[in-house]
Design a protein around this motif. Structure first.
Motif, PDB file in Angstrom:
ATOM      1  N   GLY A  85       0.837  -1.203   0.000  1.00 27.19           N
ATOM      2  CA  GLY A  85       0.000   0.000   0.000  1.00 27.19           C
ATOM      3  C   GLY A  85       0.870   1.251   0.000  1.00 27.19           C
ATOM      4  N   ASN A  86       0.420   2.257   0.714  1.00 30.54           N
ATOM      5  CA  ASN A  86       1.247   3.457   0.898  1.00 30.54           C
ATOM      6  C   ASN A  86       1.950   3.345   2.232  1.00 30.54           C
ATOM      7  N   GLY A  87       2.495   2.197   2.491  1.00 28.11           N
ATOM      8  CA  GLY A  87       3.081   1.959   3.809  1.00 28.11           C
ATOM      9  C   GLY A  87       1.984   1.728   4.843  1.00 28.11           C
ATOM     10  N   ASP A  88       0.766   1.410   4.362  1.00 33.27           N
ATOM     11  CA  ASP A  88      -0.343   1.242   5.307  1.00 33.27           C
ATOM     12  C   ASP A  88      -0.980  -0.149   5.199  1.00 33.27           C
ATOM     13  N   GLU A  89      -0.233  -1.088   4.579  1.00 33.74           N
ATOM     14  CA  GLU A  89      -0.759  -2.456   4.550  1.00 33.74           C
ATOM     15  C   GLU A  89       0.242  -3.386   5.247  1.00 33.74           C
ATOM     16  N   PHE A  90       1.153  -4.004   4.495  1.00 31.80           N
ATOM     17  CA  PHE A  90       2.148  -4.866   5.141  1.00 31.80           C
ATOM     18  C   PHE A  90       3.494  -4.156   5.263  1.00 31.80           C
ATOM     19  N   HIS A  91       4.217  -4.490   6.343  1.00 30.21           N
ATOM     20  CA  HIS A  91       5.585  -3.979   6.461  1.00 30.21           C
ATOM     21  C   HIS A  91       6.507  -4.746   5.523  1.00 30.21           C
ATOM     22  N   ILE A 132      14.154  -9.697 -13.262  1.00 27.84           N
ATOM     23  CA  ILE A 132      13.111  -9.586 -12.234  1.00 27.84           C
ATOM     24  C   ILE A 132      13.373  -8.357 -11.353  1.00 27.84           C
ATOM     25  N   ILE A 133      14.620  -7.981 -11.221  1.00 29.12           N
ATOM     26  CA  ILE A 133      14.908  -6.747 -10.473  1.00 29.12           C
ATOM     27  C   ILE A 133      14.336  -5.551 -11.228  1.00 29.12           C
ATOM     28  N   ARG A 134      14.520  -5.575 -12.542  1.00 30.62           N
ATOM     29  CA  ARG A 134      13.963  -4.467 -13.348  1.00 30.62           C
ATOM     30  C   ARG A 134      12.436  -4.434 -13.246  1.00 30.62           C
ATOM     31  N   GLN A 135      11.840  -5.609 -13.109  1.00 29.84           N
ATOM     32  CA  GLN A 135      10.362  -5.690 -13.033  1.00 29.84           C
ATOM     33  C   GLN A 135       9.814  -5.362 -11.648  1.00 29.84           C
ATOM     34  N   THR A 136      10.702  -5.242 -10.658  1.00 31.51           N
ATOM     35  CA  THR A 136      10.238  -5.051  -9.283  1.00 31.51           C
ATOM     36  C   THR A 136      10.040  -3.567  -8.995  1.00 31.51           C
ATOM     37  N   PRO A 137       8.814  -3.133  -8.734  1.00 33.32           N
ATOM     38  CA  PRO A 137       8.597  -1.704  -8.505  1.00 33.32           C
ATOM     39  C   PRO A 137       9.178  -1.259  -7.167  1.00 33.32           C
ATOM     40  N   PRO A 138       9.466   0.040  -7.043  1.00 25.62           N
ATOM     41  CA  PRO A 138       9.941   0.532  -5.744  1.00 25.62           C
ATOM     42  C   PRO A 138       8.856   0.362  -4.679  1.00 25.62           C
ATOM     43  N   ILE A 139       9.287   0.236  -3.434  1.00 21.58           N
ATOM     44  CA  ILE A 139       8.311   0.081  -2.344  1.00 21.58           C
ATOM     45  C   ILE A 139       8.495   1.228  -1.343  1.00 21.58           C
ATOM     46  N   PRO A 140       7.471   1.526  -0.543  1.00 14.97           N
ATOM     47  CA  PRO A 140       7.593   2.648   0.402  1.00 14.97           C
ATOM     48  C   PRO A 140       8.785   2.450   1.348  1.00 14.97           C
ATOM     49  N   PRO A 141       9.358   3.562   1.825  1.00 15.41           N
ATOM     50  CA  PRO A 141      10.589   3.473   2.620  1.00 15.41           C
ATOM     51  C   PRO A 141      10.461   2.623   3.883  1.00 15.41           C
ATOM     52  N   SER A 142       9.287   2.528   4.452  1.00 13.71           N
ATOM     53  CA  SER A 142       9.161   1.747   5.682  1.00 13.71           C
ATOM     54  C   SER A 142       8.970   0.256   5.383  1.00 13.71           C
ATOM     55  N   CYS A 143       8.931  -0.102   4.095  1.00 12.93           N
ATOM     56  CA  CYS A 143       8.617  -1.499   3.741  1.00 12.93           C
ATOM     57  C   CYS A 143       9.873  -2.276   3.373  1.00 12.93           C
TER      58      CYS A 143
END
Ligand code: NOJ
Length: 550
Positions: free
Chosen positions: A256-262, A288-299
């Motif tokens: 999520g926006n850092g509001d679902e799973f850590h 697969i690294i190229r396909q992996t989207p960025p994740i929120p900083p707390s995740c």
């Protein structure tokens, strides 16, 4: 209070209570036994434990079929034993992550028993019933080797009920607010007791809707955000880890926006590490690294090589699946559902160089590494046991009777000890490896010690370098002024590589595992020779002068 982002720097050890140590000669491991072995776990250097399900259960899916959420399976001891274990783990600075299996219960759970018997039961609506087995036809069958449909007929209710896994695991009905409330109560119970994190099982399947695959639905995300809100409100330093065996773009929303799973497991990366080493080329990993989207900083991603399940091939293409089966599962007994039921060492042909290389990837890629019990010793599997039991055999502690795992009669053990001439406990056990300085166990400890010294591994960014030699995977990781360069040779032959490190001209290059100084980075490409399956962990230290300029 401790750092609420502790999970980003963690190293997790995954284990099964039943498989670890049997303290009362019952043939099954238990919490007292596990507590006795906490020093072993601490000395390994890991910082957290993840326990497979420990609740009352008929054990038809190794405890993922829960028949009571507020207790411990009687074979494992009492709640008091669990609390003692938790305190002892915490006293040693180890965090404890337990399972939250909320997609389904066992059909033996009193809720289901009540629901099936009585149409007026308050629990009837806890499950998903239908008078036809034709609904939700878009949902795939996950355990295809055992189940042909996601519906099962219940002769008592005279209705079909919905199940995504085994038919003895009826799915809970998340359209019922009472179910959601019960799940929050369960969670609260264990968090109040002091567990530090929950690995939430099978999260993509909570809600079903006609005309969809019944996976990753917006309604499911809503339930999960609600769970997270409750955790944040009362337990700000706890962690939720998602088991969502999906492609990266479908896993991304679980942060999520850092509001679902850590945290969420990076399922697609796992088989690609195995593919890359077999193909002797970096592309499967790089892609697969190229396909992996960025994740929120707390995740954070959860990284693993093997776990208690089959090596899942759910997130590879058909061709890649064929390749993996051909290369790693020549015997049909090694295959299960969409995966391969083998342990790390046999998959690597017990080649120490390959085992080390895969571990190096596990410990340097962005995320929190998870080590599966016994893999630190190179334990083998038993493909003659049913289901996934071949990778869940007792921990091999010593060369004594029952591998030092249990004093019970051998015939009483929950599962046979490995007595294979190569992987058997007589020669392959923790005690023997503790004595040999260069054992896999001691090597793993050293690797973990080094990894723990640099926060960059858990928190840093990642940038691929793409040298002409495609057998070499090289990447830079950066965090708060610290720069690491990781170089892996995926081939079984020595390889030269030239790295474009112009951005780091003048930097000192220090190899971290041996603390050896390498030549400084200069104008010309940085040249390295890598031994077969060799790797380097470098720290790049910019001289003051250059640092001042940048
Ligand atoms: C995922 C677990 O890892 C697996 O062991 C289990 O069988 C299924 N979920 C069903 O709970």
């Amino acid at each position: 209070m401790s750092d609420p982002l502790w999970y980003k720097d963690a190293i997790i050890y995954q284990l099964h209570v039943k498989a670890f140590l049997d303290s009362n000669a019952s043939g099954v491991g238990d919490f007292r036994g596990l507590t006795e072995k906490l020093d072993y776990i601490r000395e390994l250097g890991v910082t957290a434990l993840w326990l497979l399900p420990m609740y009352p259960s008929p054990f038809k899916d190794d405890g993922y079929d829960i028949s009571g959420y507020y207790d411990i399976h009687k074979d494992y001891g009492t709640l008091k034993d669990f609390e003692d274990f938790l305190n002892e783990a915490h006293r040693r600075g180890l965090r404890v992550i337990t399972e939250l299996v909320i997609n389904h219960t066992s059909d033996q759970h009193p809720w289901f028993q009540d629901a099936r018997r009585d149409p007026a039961s308050p629990y009837r609506d806890f499950y998903v019933w239908s008078d036809t087995d034709k609904k939700y036809a878009g949902a795939r069958v996950l355990f295809g080797d055992t189940e042909k449909s996601n519906w099962a007929w219940d002769p008592e209710a005279k209705l079909y009920y919905w199940h995504r896994f085994f038919s003895h695991q009826p799915d809970l009905n998340y359209d019922n607010p009472k179910v959601r409330q019960e799940v929050l109560n369960v969670m609260k119970f264990w968090l109040d007791m002091g567990v530090d994190g929950l690995r939430v099982d099978a999260v993509p399947y909570l809600v079903e809707r006609e005309g969809t695959t019944c996976e990753n639905l917006p309604e499911t995300h809503e339930v999960l955000r609600d769970i997270r809100r409750s955790v944040d409100a009362a337990y700000p330093d706890r962690m939720l880890l998602a088991e969502a065996n999906q492609w990266p773009t479908d896993v991304r929303p679980y942060f999520g926006n850092g509001d679902e799973f850590h945290m969420a497991f990076h399922f697609p990366l796992m088989p690609r590490m195995f593919m890359a080493i077999r193909k002797e080329e970096r592309e499967p990993i790089a892609e697969i690294i190229r396909q992996t989207p960025p994740i929120p900083p707390s995740c954070q991603w959860g990284l693993f090589l093997r776990n208690h399940d089959e090596l899942t091939l759910a997130t590879v293409t058909d061709d890649e699946r064929d390749y993996m089966y051909r290369e790693y599962a020549s015997d049909p007994r090694m295959r299960l559902n969409i995966g391969i039921r083998r342990r790390l060492a046999p998959l690597m042909d017990r080649d120490r160089r390959k085992i080390e290389l895969l571990n190096s990837l596990l410990f340097t890629m962005p995320g929190t590494p998870i080590v599966y019990y016994g893999d630190e010793l190179g334990m083998g599997d038993n493909i003659y046991l049913g289901d996934r039991n071949g990778v869940r055999t007792p921990m091999q502690w010593t060369g004594d009777r029952n591998a030092g795992f249990s004093r019970a009669d051998t015939a009483m053990l929950y599962c046979p000890i490995n007595v294979d001439p190569v992987y058997g406990y007589q020669g392959l056990n923790a005690e023997a490896q503790q004595r040999v300085p260069n054992s896999l166990l001691n090597w793993t400890k050293r690797l973990i010690t080094v990894r723990r010294q640099y926060k960059t591994f858990g928190r840093g960014s990642l940038e691929l370098i793409n040298p002409a030699n495609r057998a070499v995977l090289a990447f830079v990781r950066k965090y708060e002024g610290e720069t690491l360069l990781l170089v892996h040779n995926l081939a079984g032959s020595a390889q030269p590589v030239e790295l474009d490190l112009r951005r780091f001209i003048g930097a000192e290059v220090i190899e971290l595992l041996g603390r050896t100084r390498f030549p400084r980075v200069a104008e010309h490409p940085y040249q390295l020779s890598l031994s077969p399956y060799g790797f380097f962990w470098f720290k790049l230290d910019m001289p003051q002068r250059v640092r001042g300029r940048s």
